[in-house]
Design an enzyme around this catalytic site. Structure first.
Site, PDB file in Angstrom:
ATOM      1  N   ARG A  66      66.204 -29.367 -32.624  1.00 26.08           N
ATOM      2  CA  ARG A  66      64.779 -29.595 -32.889  1.00 26.08           C
ATOM      3  C   ARG A  66      64.532 -29.807 -34.376  1.00 26.08           C
ATOM      4  O   ARG A  66      63.712 -30.626 -34.772  1.00 26.08           O
ATOM      5  CB  ARG A  66      63.952 -28.427 -32.343  1.00 26.08           C
ATOM      6  N   HIS A 120      66.342 -16.777 -26.978  1.00 29.00           N
ATOM      7  CA  HIS A 120      66.350 -18.083 -27.631  1.00 29.00           C
ATOM      8  C   HIS A 120      65.802 -19.091 -26.641  1.00 29.00           C
ATOM      9  O   HIS A 120      66.193 -19.086 -25.473  1.00 29.00           O
ATOM     10  CB  HIS A 120      67.783 -18.441 -28.032  1.00 29.00           C
TER      11      HIS A 120
END
Ligand SMILES: Cc1cc2nc3c(=O)[nH]c(=O)nc-3n(C[C@H](O)[C@H](O)[C@H](O)COP(=O)(O)OP(=O)(O)OC[C@H]3O[C@@H](n4cnc5c(N)ncnc54)[C@H](O)[C@@H]3O)c2cc1C
Ligand code: SF4
Ligand code: SF4
Ligand code: FES
Ligand code: FES
Lengths: 651, 253, 279
Positions: free
Chosen positions: A269, A249
């Site tokens: 995000r 990740h």
């Protein structure tokens, strides 16, 4: 083999995360008696930690969304290596699975018209993730847990016993599957609390044990993720696929050291956060790979407009699939544009008002405040890649979750195929629900079929139970001897674990080379030898040292599967990046690597040795194939394969 | 803690249901570490069989509950830097539940109680996908659903902590809050008010707020769940006129 | 000292509570080393000071009306025949017998006392500080048995709602008092420091009263669907915001009540003179 505690069930579910619970609910609703076993307390499985959301094309926020679009995104994210049948079922059934949770009491965040709100995530064309702030996994597991309680209450009303059809065995670890003539017959395990052994007999077993991340040093995964299901399946005779694909990740915490690896949800995000290097540049604009050219914004202005108007603008490259972002961060840091503690900066503070950040990302706010003393509403976060998810896993039949071993099923993160070479965020929670349910049906049908055919239920053999008990007690037996024959003191399981984690992290990590992986396999062989000398102190009651010693068997087996598969795949694709083969290779697109236990050579009962073979993936069904533009497929497929497309490639 | 790395004495209770004692460990603590890190270091270097529960190490799973200097806390969310060089650090298991070993206790009480709360009752005739709920209507219950089931509130609540005999009559704050959650769920159709008083023991709570004080999720258990439930009971039971009527009629039979 | 207090407040009780069989044998009832006894001690002191002062003033039957217009809240509404001693102090008539054992505001004081006694915050405060159940979190309480608010008399705490309704009325009366205080019988409209004192006091009294948990419940908390009652929902959000500071208002109003009363008593006694700002 005299007085081991025994329990009988129709279906034994190993794992109480989203996949296991959903399977158990389904089997119970079909009238079977189900036992659920898990290593932690009930409700603490890894699923509880999922943050961002659960992907399902419900079209609540973007009406244009549909299962076809979701299917396409999933295949793209996995670089077309996915089991397309799984991706199809997943995209089609995910909305029903999410809606069903609502009828069991789940409370997702809402849209203005009262439907389930959906948020943006990397690789998803439309806002698609059903979520509850940034604690979606908690909502999911609690809802399933409460559904189990509801069914137990119904059973209580009917039979006077809460546990007549559904029983949870918490803090109980399975160390071996038991078979009878090749078919699964049950499982052997120990109670963590007392250290006593327990045998489960069941004609159908569903593995839902999750991932393998605890073999890596920097990881978002907990101690539970030791690859148990994968190793149990291998030892019972099933295969693993795609084990070279491990997802790093892009955004884990990097500081302070003690929390390195803890996840920072992609939701940051999705909700507007952007990545910057130490010069303040939004570097992701420089990392859009050819295969995604044209699908992502090229300027910061366009990217910023996209949050408000998604039809007229293209999305920000901050939301590229995870493998791309993780590699980009890796490069930035390597080239000297990293942050103080070796990460990059993730900035949401300058993009949303403080109140809004706290409302949408409460647990991120809390996590940084408490653990790093960073106020994310005022300063950027420092982030870097962390081992997060394994795409590979047990080879299953897409429709039923059946493995090659009769009676053995698998679902959730421990099963392979669905995500291809890279999983999209949010596709795991939906995967758990869709395939958990399907494995539950598969297991129930298997048991029903056995009864219909008047077949005998497989039986557990005492000698297998004895052998499993002996293996489990070996670390104590050595301790009783004090030192081994050579006079060397025994191995400390914690030290062994640390060595394994370093090996996997440094040599089979985010960027790989042949030399490093060969070295890794050597080191793993060394660890395998040391494992035989592992010694644990104390007694069997709640003894973590002993538990770790037993888990190491599985971690080593899975580590070898990952390293051997990664060595074999001579291309870069998704979660597998080779420095010596840096590009996609269309000839590898249709090949899957299958891991199985080795039958040749010297046998090692503690950590059976594994071998990797190459197999072919079935070509995609024509109607699904036709969902893609030829132009896009050309980037992944060989010309010969494209002739199957209705627009026909030129052969 | 001052420098990036320090040597500290940490006192950990070790023992089982029969007996136990506080054991002193001299151990390193590095900058930024939490108590759980230090316990892991003790495990890896000095006491490999030290029993601790943990999973996420990020305050999300509620496994690592224990008591630090007498206060119920999560081991993974208590930073070493909150203690000064001179502070004593004493770590004991939860004291409301039977101990199994070291810092691990038998929390089955909480699972038993969970099973006593009747489940969500959906409205008849509303199919999957047809649920419509406004954000404003789900927010109250969403706060309660943040609960990570660490059971620290169950541990600190004096109703059961100080009175073993109340365990059968009292569900504890976590589960009383679960009743509140369902009561405030916009689509739950069950009537939960009589049971919360009669079966789950809401009356035993004297709103002294220790549950709220220890909740690592910052849920306002007392203000937002328990008191509103007490008010709902008051609606139903303690309206003086209704009450008077009932008392009189009871006298009569 | 710390140790002494701890021993008195947290005696060890046989096999009760944290010493029950099966629980970790840790010896001492609490291993808390911080000064946990400070909060309950301070609460007890605070409540005691208020009760003594309030009790004394309620029965003093003197110095409750100043400058022919300031009526202290401890005597409002002044409904005893005794209020005649201060002409103009009785805004709502005089009918209670003048007796040293009957406060002049006997109509409101019992209800105000009841309101505060059954208040969710004060309950917490005195359960902890006076009843020691528990004195502090994770400190054993010294009672062998515990039934909470399930029996008489504590079950009566549930009538708080009705004290709240009366308290609303009394707050209206206090507001009226504060407003009419601007009118001097001879000088007409005036503003003195006492007016400001009365206004601030009554404003804070409203904050305390409106932030009450029962108020929060009746304005909107009892609804299942906020979205169907936008006005009540709006009210509820406002009350809820105040409610988070209910404890603060509980203490602040104890303070302002005493200070307001003291100011008026001092002016009435002639010890200080009220400063005229207007008129
Ligand atoms: C921090 C974090 C955030 C994430 N966020 C998201 C997200 O936003 N969206 C998304 O889709 N995915 C997310 N994921 C991924 C997703 O949460 C996991 O992939 C998923 O929860 C796995 O579920 P599972 O049911 O397969 O296994 P788990 O939930 O991990 O459950 C495994 C179970 O198996 C049991 N078990 C294991 N071994 C044994 C054994 N030997 N004997 C008995 N029991 C055993 C364990 O005790 C446990 O109960 C996230 C993951 C992490 C770590
Ligand atoms: S407020 Fe009630 S439930 Fe919470 S700790 Fe106090 S008595 Fe227990
Ligand atoms: S309410 Fe808070 S303290 Fe209680 S179990 Fe849940 S998270 Fe823990
Ligand atoms: S380990 Fe999960 S809350 Fe502490
Ligand atoms: S006045 Fe305090 S709660 Fe009502």
């Amino acid at each position: 083999m005299t007085d081991t505690e025994r329990h009988e069930a129709d279906v034994l579910v190993i794992g109480a995360g989203g996949a296991g619970l959903r399977a158990a609910i389904e089997a119970r609703e079909r009238g079977l008696r189900v036992a659920i076993v898990c290593k932690s307390l009930f409700g603490k499985a890894h699923t509880v930690m999922a943050e961002g959301g659960c992907a399902a094309a419900m079209g609540n926020v973007a009406e244009k969304d549909s299962w076809q679009v979701h299917f396409r995104d999933t295949m793209r994210g996995g670089k077309f290596l996915n089991s397309w049948r799984m991706a199809e079922l997943h995209a089609q059934e995910a909305p029903d699975r999410v809606w069903e949770l609502e009828t069991w009491g789940a409370l997702f965040d809402r849209t203005a018209d009262g439907r389930i709100h959906q948020r943006n995530f990397g690789g998803h064309t439309y806002p698609r993730l059903a979520h509850v702030g940034d604690r979606t996994g908690l909502e999911l597991i609690r809802t399933l847990q409460q559904r189990i309680v509801a069914l137990q209450q119904a059973d209580h009303a009917e039979t006077g016993d809460h546990e007549s059809r559904l029983r949870v065995f918490a803090e109980c670890t399975v160390t071996e599957l038991l078979t009878d003539g090749g078919a699964v017959a049950g499982a052997f395990g120990y109670w963590r609390e007392s250290g006593r052994f327990v045998v489960f007999t069941a004609p159908a077993v569903v593995l839902a044990t999750g991932g393998i991340g605890k073999s890596f040093q920097v990881t978002s995964n907990s101690w539970e993720y030791t690859g148990d299901g994968q190793a149990l399946a291998l030892r019972a005779g099933a295969d693993l696929v795609d084990m070279e694909f491990v997802q790093f990740h892009p955004t884990g915490m990097v500081w302070p050291p003690s929390v390195k690896g803890i996840l920072v949800t992609e939701g940051v995000r999705g909700d507007g956060g952007v990545l910057r290097n130490s010069r303040g540049e939004r570097f992701m604009f420089g990392y859009v790979p050819d295969v995604f050219k044209g699908q992502y914004a090229q300027t910061e202005d366009e990217a910023d407009r996209w949050y408000d108007d998604q039809d007229a603008n293209r999305r920000t490259p901050d939301l590229l699939p995870r493998d791309e972002v993780a590699r980009a961060i890796n490069t930035e840091v390597k080239e000297g544009r990293g942050s103080k503690h070796g990460g990059v900066l993730l900035d949401i503070a300058s993009r949303l008002p403080a109140e809004e950040i706290k409302r949408r990302l409460p647990s991120m706010y809390h996590q940084f405040k408490e653990l790093a003393d960073v106020d994310i509403t005022a300063e950027p976060m420092e982030v870097g890649p962390t081992c997060h998810y394994v795409m590979g896993g047990i080879d299953v039949d897409p429709d039923t979750g059946a493995t090659a071993v009769p009676g053995l099923f698998a679902a959730g993160e421990c099963a392979g195929g669905m995500h291809g070479s890279n999983r999209l965020g949010g596709n795991s929670l939906s995967d758990l629900l869709v395939f958990g349910r399907r494995a539950g049906i598969g297991a129930a049908d298997h048991v029903g079929g056995l009864a219909a055919r008047g077949g005998r239920r497989p039986a557990v053999h005492d000698e297998d139970v004895d052998a499993a008990a002996e293996l489990a007690l070996a670390p104590f037996a050595r301790a009783a001897g004090g030192v081994d024959e050579d006079g060397a003191a025994g191995e400390n399981p914690y030290a062994l674990h640390a060595d394994l984690q370093r090996t996997m992290n440094d040599l089979v990590g985010i960027i790989r080379t042949e030399a490093e992986m060969t070295a890794a396999l050597d080191r793993l062989a060394g660890l395998r030898a040391r494992l035989r000398d592992v010694v644990v102190e104390g007694h069997r009651q709640y003894n973590p040292g002993w538990h770790l010693a037993l888990d190491l068997r599985n971690m080593l087996m899975v580590g070898e599967a990952v390293a051997s598969s990664a060595l074999r795949r001579t291309e870069s694709r998704g979660g597998h990046t080779r420095d010596d083969y840096p590009t996609l290779d269309a000839r590898w697109r249709h090949r899957v690597l299958v891991t199985h236990t080795r039958t040749d050579g010297p046998a090692d009962p503690v950590v059976p040795r594994v071998a990797v073979d190459v197999a072919e993936r079935d070509p995609m069904r024509p109607d699904l194939f036709a969902l893609f533009e030829l132009e896009e497929l050309e980037k992944y497929y060989t010309p010969a394969e494209l002739t199957a497309h209705p627009e026909g490639g030129t052969p | 803690m001052t420098g990036p790395s320090d040597s500290r004495v940490v006192r950990v209770w070790r023992g089982d249901a029969d007996d136990g004692e506080l054991v002193d460990f001299q151990v390193e603590a590095h900058e930024g570490e939490v108590v759980l890190d230090v316990l892991h270091r003790i495990q890896a270097t000095q006491a490999p069989d030290l029993a601790i529960r943990w999973n996420c190490k990020a305050g999300k799973c509620g496994s690592c509950s224990a008591e630090i200097n007498g206060r119920p806390r999560l081991l993974c969310m208590t930073r070493m830097s909150v203690f000064t060089q001179y502070d004593e650090i004493v770590i004991t298991p939860l004291r409301t539940f039977p101990v199994i070993r070291d810092l691990v206790t038998d929390v089955s009480f909480n699972y038993t109680k969970a099973r006593e709360i009747p489940a969500f009752v959906p409205p008849p005739g509303l199919g999957p996908g047809e649920y419509r709920m406004a954000q404003a209507d789900v927010e109250r219950s969403q706060e309660f659903r943040k609960c990570i089931e660490c059971f620290l509130c169950q541990d600190v609540c004096h109703v059961v902590r100080d009175h073993e005999e109340n365990k059968s009559a009292f569900a504890g704050p976590r589960h009383l809050m679960r009743v509140a959650e369902l009561e405030m769920h916009p689509l739950d159709t069950a009537d939960r008010v009589p049971a919360v008083q009669d079966q789950h023991g809401l009356g035993l709570c004297n709103i002294t707020k220790c549950c709220t004080e220890v909740c690592p999720e910052g849920i306002k258990i007392t203000d937002n769940a328990l008191i509103p439930m007490k008010e709902r009971v008051a609606d139903r039971r303690y309206d003086p006129l209704v009450w008077l009527g009932r008392t009189i009629s009871r006298r009569r039979d | 000292m710390t140790h002494l207090v701890r021993r008195i407040l947290a005696p060890e009780f046989g096999a009760h509570g944290v010493h029950s069989r099966g629980r970790a044998a840790i010896g001492s009832g609490t291993v808390r080393l911080d000064n946990w006894w400070r909060a309950p001690a301070a609460t007890t002191a605070g409540l005691l000071v208020f009760l003594l002062y309030g009790g004394f003033r309620a029965f003093q039957q003197q110095y409750f009306f100043a400058d022919e217009r300031y009526l202290t809240p401890f005597y409002s509404p002044c409904v005893s025949l005794g209020c005649a001693s201060e002409p103009g102090s009785a805004h709502f008539g005089m009918f209670l017998p003048d007796n040293p054992l009957i406060p002049y505001a006997a109509l409101s004081l019992p209800f105000l006392l009841g309101f505060r006694l059954t208040c969710y915050y004060y309950r917490k405060a005195y359960y902890r500080s006076i009843w020691l159940a528990p004195a502090a979190c994770a400190v054993p309480e010294p009672h062998a048995t515990y039934t909470g608010e399930t029996r008489l008399p504590l079950i009566l705490q549930n009538v708080h709602r009705y004290f709240f309704y009366v308290a609303l009325l009394v707050s209206l009366v206090n507001t009226y008092d504060a407003i009419v205080a601007f009118k001097h019988p001879t000088d007409g409209f005036v503003v003195g420091v006492g007016n400001i004192v009365l206004l601030v006091n009554v404003a804070l009294l409203w904050c305390y009263t409106v932030s009450c948990h029962s108020c929060r419940h009746v304005t909107g908390g009892r609804l299942k669907h906020f979205s169907k009652h936008p006005v009540r929902y709006w009210l509820w959000t406002k009350v809820s915001a105040l409610n988070t500071r209910h404890m603060l208002f509980a203490w602040v109003t104890l303070g302002t009540l005493v200070l307001t009363d003291l100011y008026i008593a001092l002016v009435a006694a002639g010890t200080v003179t009220d400063l005229r700002l207007v008129g």
